[in-house]
Design a protein around this motif. Structure first.
Motif, PDB file in Angstrom:
ATOM      1  N   SER A  37       1.617   6.422  -7.019  1.00  0.00           N
ATOM      2  CA  SER A  37       0.468   7.246  -7.376  1.00  0.00           C
ATOM      3  C   SER A  37       0.822   8.727  -7.301  1.00  0.00           C
ATOM      4  N   HIS A  79      -2.473   2.486  -8.176  1.00  0.00           N
ATOM      5  CA  HIS A  79      -3.051   3.149  -7.010  1.00  0.00           C
ATOM      6  C   HIS A  79      -3.893   2.162  -6.218  1.00  0.00           C
ATOM      7  N   LYS A 117       1.047   4.223  -2.902  1.00  0.00           N
ATOM      8  CA  LYS A 117       0.884   5.652  -2.640  1.00  0.00           C
ATOM      9  C   LYS A 117       2.046   6.449  -3.222  1.00  0.00           C
ATOM     10  N   GLN A 119       0.832  -1.201   0.000  1.00  0.00           N
ATOM     11  CA  GLN A 119       0.000   0.000   0.000  1.00  0.00           C
ATOM     12  C   GLN A 119       0.870   1.257   0.000  1.00  0.00           C
ATOM     13  N   LYS A 120       1.955   1.223   0.756  1.00  0.00           N
ATOM     14  CA  LYS A 120       2.858   2.365   0.804  1.00  0.00           C
ATOM     15  C   LYS A 120       3.504   2.603  -0.563  1.00  0.00           C
TER      16      LYS A 120
END
Length: 291
Positions: A23, A49, A20, A16-17
């Motif tokens: 993105s 993303h 981000k 997830q990091k």
């Protein structure tokens, strides 16, 4: 450099990091107006993303167009609308839009991206007829935009160029938002705000509406005009007031312009304005846009 980030497969907080970071790298690249080929390489091969539920997605042409709109990256918007005419106007993911509808027209009006709006409208004209009205007259989120159409927003934000482009390409000037207001009501509310700032642009918007609204349009502000006649005469001028209040027919000029503008098909708007048999200073707005 931020745009060199690549996503690595996996799951959990680390992935997830990374999403981000990649993105944000894409956002920065569009903001910095980097070349189209570079942005498309990023979008299709490098950038991901994170969506709700832990889903990882690449940016769609629709989502990339929203970034291009925000940052006025005109070459990138032109590329997306030319190469992906339907998917560029499709509904973005929920992480980009709280309502499941395409917000591109409203976004173009909000940021006053006249040239990108022009290209979006040309792309809409290329869609099947059954799909055009859904794009042109889409009502925005009831929570964020109060059910306003792009025409409402052009009136609320006083964007005469955007308003003329929307109306000339077939957007309706008669729809009501969630409060029951037509675009004319929305514009009159803006005109009545004190102090009377930006009045020239507001009256330009009103003149644009005059050319497209039907003469028998019912609008909520009409009674207020009649109740405060002197105030509205001072704000609008005698001729505009008399016409809106239903006390006199439209001027010969307005009537003639309605006829002339209706001879222009959306496919040839606004280019065909130059061919109207009128002196330049009588034409609605000087819209010099590349087709």
């Amino acid at each position: 450099m931020p745009w060199s980030v690549r996503w690595v497969g996996g799951c959990g907080a680390q992935s997830q990091k990374q999403c981000k970071k990649s993105s944000f790298a894409f956002y920065q690249a569009v903001r910095d107006l980097l070349p189209v080929w570079f942005l498309e390489d990023m979008r299709t091969m490098e950038v991901f993303h994170w969506e709700d539920g832990g889903k990882v997605s690449v940016y769609s042409p629709s989502e990339a167009l929203l970034y291009a709109l925000v940052h006025d990256h005109q070459p990138y918007a032109r590329h997306l609308l030319t190469k992906f005419p339907q998917s560029a106007l499709a509904v973005p993911s929920q992480s980009f839009s709280c309502c499941q509808s395409a917000p591109h027209l409203a976004m173009a009006v909000r940021y006053n991206r006249v040239r990108v709006l022009f290209r979006i409208l040309k792309a809409v004209q290329a869609l099947p007829p059954s799909d055009r009205a859904a794009h042109l007259d889409r009502q925005g989120c009831s929570r964020v935009e109060g059910g306003k159409t792009a025409v409402h927003m052009a009136c609320e934000l006083v964007r005469p160029e955007c308003l003329l482009l929307l109306l000339g390409h077939g957007a309706s000037p008669c729809l009501r938002d969630s409060a029951g207001n037509t675009p004319l009501d929305t514009l009159l509310q803006q005109i009545s705000h004190m102090p009377a700032a930006n009045m020239r642009a507001k009256l330009l918007c009103l003149d644009c509406l005059f050319f497209f609204v039907p003469q028998d349009l019912k609008f909520a502000m009409k009674q207020q005009l009649l109740d405060s006649r002197q105030q509205w005469q001072d704000l609008l001028g005698e001729n505009r007031f008399q016409c809106l209040a239903g006390l006199a027919p439209p001027s010969l000029f307005v009537g003639a312009m309605r006829v002339l503008i209706r001879t222009i098909s959306p496919e040839h708007f606004p280019e065909a304005l130059d061919n109207l048999p009128l002196p330049h200073f009588l034409k609605p707005l000087d819209l010099k846009l590349e087709s």
